[in-house]
Design an enzyme around this catalytic site. Structure first.
Site, PDB file in Angstrom:
ATOM      1  N   ARG A  55       0.841  -1.196   0.000  1.00 41.05           N
ATOM      2  CA  ARG A  55       0.000   0.000   0.000  1.00 41.05           C
ATOM      3  C   ARG A  55       0.880   1.252   0.000  1.00 41.05           C
ATOM      4  NH1 ARG A  55      -2.960   1.890   3.455  1.00 41.05           N
ATOM      5  NH2 ARG A  55      -1.687   1.275   5.222  1.00 41.05           N
ATOM      6  N   LYS A 209      -8.214  -3.109   0.585  1.00 40.32           N
ATOM      7  CA  LYS A 209      -8.208  -2.254   1.775  1.00 40.32           C
ATOM      8  C   LYS A 209      -9.039  -0.990   1.595  1.00 40.32           C
ATOM      9  CE  LYS A 209      -5.880  -4.812   4.588  1.00 40.32           C
ATOM     10  NZ  LYS A 209      -6.582  -5.418   5.760  1.00 40.32           N
ATOM     11  N   HIS A 228     -11.055  -6.033  12.590  1.00 44.34           N
ATOM     12  CA  HIS A 228      -9.928  -6.535  11.806  1.00 44.34           C
ATOM     13  C   HIS A 228      -9.434  -7.780  12.525  1.00 44.34           C
ATOM     14  CE1 HIS A 228      -5.591  -5.927  10.134  1.00 44.34           C
ATOM     15  NE2 HIS A 228      -6.310  -6.698   9.355  1.00 44.34           N
ATOM     16  N   SER A 246       0.262  -8.016  12.381  1.00 43.10           N
ATOM     17  CA  SER A 246       1.145  -8.960  11.707  1.00 43.10           C
ATOM     18  C   SER A 246       2.225  -9.446  12.661  1.00 43.10           C
ATOM     19  CB  SER A 246       1.787  -8.290  10.492  1.00 43.10           C
ATOM     20  OG  SER A 246       2.673  -9.153   9.832  1.00 43.10           O
ATOM     21  N   ARG A 336       2.454 -11.896  -1.763  1.00 44.29           N
ATOM     22  CA  ARG A 336       1.079 -12.220  -1.375  1.00 44.29           C
ATOM     23  C   ARG A 336       0.474 -13.299  -2.265  1.00 44.29           C
ATOM     24  NH1 ARG A 336      -1.488  -9.704   3.222  1.00 44.29           N
ATOM     25  NH2 ARG A 336      -0.139  -7.950   3.779  1.00 44.29           N
TER      26      ARG A 336
END
Length: 551
Positions: A55, A209, A228, A246, A336
């Protein structure tokens, strides 16, 4: 014409538009247009420019309009305002891109497995691989979508990932990137006009997102708490939610062979219970071990004909002979995989459950001072929810030589645009209404800080999680931790008593107390800077580092 009317006019061009194309069509076009390559397993692999390996928070905006201005927390560094006139320009540029392209893809999907608040999403993009990503991640439109409170309030998502804005044209409107240049990408949400645009960012997480930020904005106004978190369900229908940043073990601990997975990232909690937002998973692949996380590996790399596969790997190292190296982070440590949730082995297809029976907050405390398991009162849960604490490890970034406290409000700060009390008050209300116990699980260090102590044994952590989920910890006796003000069980099945109180695992009690007090002061300072006077005063009283210590 409105934004939606202009898009509807575009969609009438049957020679240009592929409306709700088949999955095989999107896969075939992605390969034919060289948006990706086919791996030996049938998995699709793609690589993005350097600026799109993750991002771009500094290029992520919210349109500031009078209708919603007071509902957005503009003091948050993640809420960057954009003038409506700038958004109009970006929309015009996106329409120009679509006009120039030979083909455009349009997909009708929803976000939210509970039909009573499923948000209809029309995604329009010139990129077939982005369309396939949407097919992986967002849900088919349910037959009863008219039940949704948003049925007549759809959201329009526009994605032009491989085109860029004219930096001269946007000088003074978008951020400066130095040397007199202006950024040529933007990811922006207009909550009032119900439109989002991804322009120039090929990172597929930008699409995901943006939409979750939209959901996290809309839901609290309707009494629905966005979380979340991962969520799973036991054989008796008991739902558990696991929240954590994370590296705290959220994915590992939620993947329980005895519990069906609802989802691994975003859920909503309304009067019906818990429901997954998504239809798929967007999993990190760096250092993925097939033995430790077999579901993710199998879902991503199971062999199948490529037209029947559709899993997408992003920025993974693939050598010319087809060998895949998931430990190589030369492209990015943020590699990813996107795939439908149904590719996992133990999932609940409906992705909905009842009210949670247990909520777990996960943290990885590298100072080695937090108890490995503790129970939170309602006010404590609201406090730890708003703080979203974990640690950044020494050596993970240049200049980081010792553990550093990291705070991310609601365990997802960039995607929670409303005022803090909108989320904390809903959590407290739902906890009290449903009598849901909340436990703090520290998956971090024991016996000393990072570099001295050791990471908490995963088998012990699993035993604590098991005790929380099966109700054993509800029967335990507790002691108040004098520094962090949480309740620590005196015993826990299959866990040595000494481990439950971290000071017992340190050789030097004075060193333990110094580290604990240091972390408590950081809690206090972060609270004062970001939340003082913005949330219920009862929350401040249970913040570590505040006096007097009380329950």
């Amino acid at each position: 014409m409105s934004y939606r009317e202009r898009i509807d006019t575009l969609l009438k061009d049957v020679n240009k538009i592929f409306l709700n194309p088949s999955r095989k069509k999107m896969i075939a076009d992605s390969v034919d247009q060289k948006c990706c390559v086919v791996l030996q397993t049938g998995t699709l692999a793609t690589w993005t420019p350097v600026h799109s390996t993750g991002r771009s928070p500094k290029d992520t905006y919210i349109v500031k309009r009078t209708e919603s201005e007071e509902t957005v927390d503009w003091t948050s560094p993640n809420c960057i305002p954009m003038e409506p006139s700038t958004f109009d320009m970006i929309f015009d540029d996106a329409m120009d891109v679509f006009t120039a392209k030979r083909h455009v893809y349009a997909l009708n999907r929803v976000v939210g497995a509970d039909s009573t608040y499923a948000l209809p999403i029309l995604t329009v993009t010139d990129d077939p691989l982005s369309a396939l990503f949407v097919d992986n991640m967002f849900r088919p439109v349910p037959k009863d979508v008219q039940k949704s409170i948003y049925a007549d309030k759809p959201f329009l998502l526009i994605s032009v990932p491989w085109d860029y804005l004219d930096d001269d044209k946007y000088a003074g409107r978008l951020r400066s990137v130095g040397d007199g240049r202006t950024s040529n990408i933007a990811v922006v949400a207009d909550f009032d006009r119900r439109v989002g645009i991804v322009f120039g960012s090929a990172y597929m997480g930008s699409v995901k997102k943006l939409i979750f930020t939209v959901m996290n904005y809309y839901l609290p106004a309707d009494g629905i708490l966005p979380l979340h978190c991962s969520a799973n369900e036991g054989p008796d229908g008991d739902c558990a939610c696991l929240l954590g940043l994370s590296g705290t073990g959220k994915t590992t601990l939620s993947a329980d062979p005895e519990r069906a997975l609802l989802g691994d990232d975003e859920h909503g909690w309304n009067e019906n219970g818990i429901a997954n937002f998504e239809y798929g998973c967007y999993a990190k692949l760096i250092n993925l071990n097939p033995l430790k996380e077999p579901d993710i590996y199998r879902a991503t790399f199971h062999p199948d004909h490529y037209l029947d596969h559709g899993a997408i790997v992003e920025n993974v190292m693939v050598y010319p002979d087809g060998t895949i190296d998931l430990d190589d982070e030369r492209f990015t440590p943020n590699s990813r995989s996107s795939y439908p949730l149904r590719y996992n082995s133990n999932v609940k297809e409906s992705a909905v459950s009842g009210h949670p029976k247990t909520i777990l907050f996960l943290t990885a405390d590298a100072y080695g001072v937090l108890p490995p398991v503790s129970k939170l009162t309602t006010e404590q849960a609201m406090l730890w929810f708003i703080m979203g604490y974990t640690s950044k490890l020494a050596g993970t970034e240049t200049g980081v030589t010792e553990p550093q406290a990291t705070f991310s409000r609601f365990f997802g700060a960039p995607f929670m645009p409303r005022h803090p009390s909108d989320y904390t008050d809903l959590l407290g209300q739902k906890m009290d209404e449903q009598h849901v116990p909340v436990y703090l699980i520290n998956t971090g260090w024991s016996g000393g800080p990072y570099g001295v102590g050791r990471r908490m044994d995963i088998n012990l952590t699993r035993a604590m999680v098991r005790a929380a989920l099966n109700g054993d910890l509800e029967k335990a006796e507790y002691e108040l931790d004098p520094i962090f003000k949480v309740m620590v069980p005196r015993t826990c099945p299959d866990v040595p008593d000494d481990v439950l109180h971290p000071i017992n695992t340190w050789k030097d009690n004075d060193a333990f107390n110094a580290n604990a007090e240091k972390l408590a002061r950081q809690f206090s300072a972060h609270f004062d800077k970001n939340f003082k006077g913005k949330v219920n005063a009862k929350i401040e009283k249970v913040c570590p580092g505040k006096s007097p210590g009380s329950r």
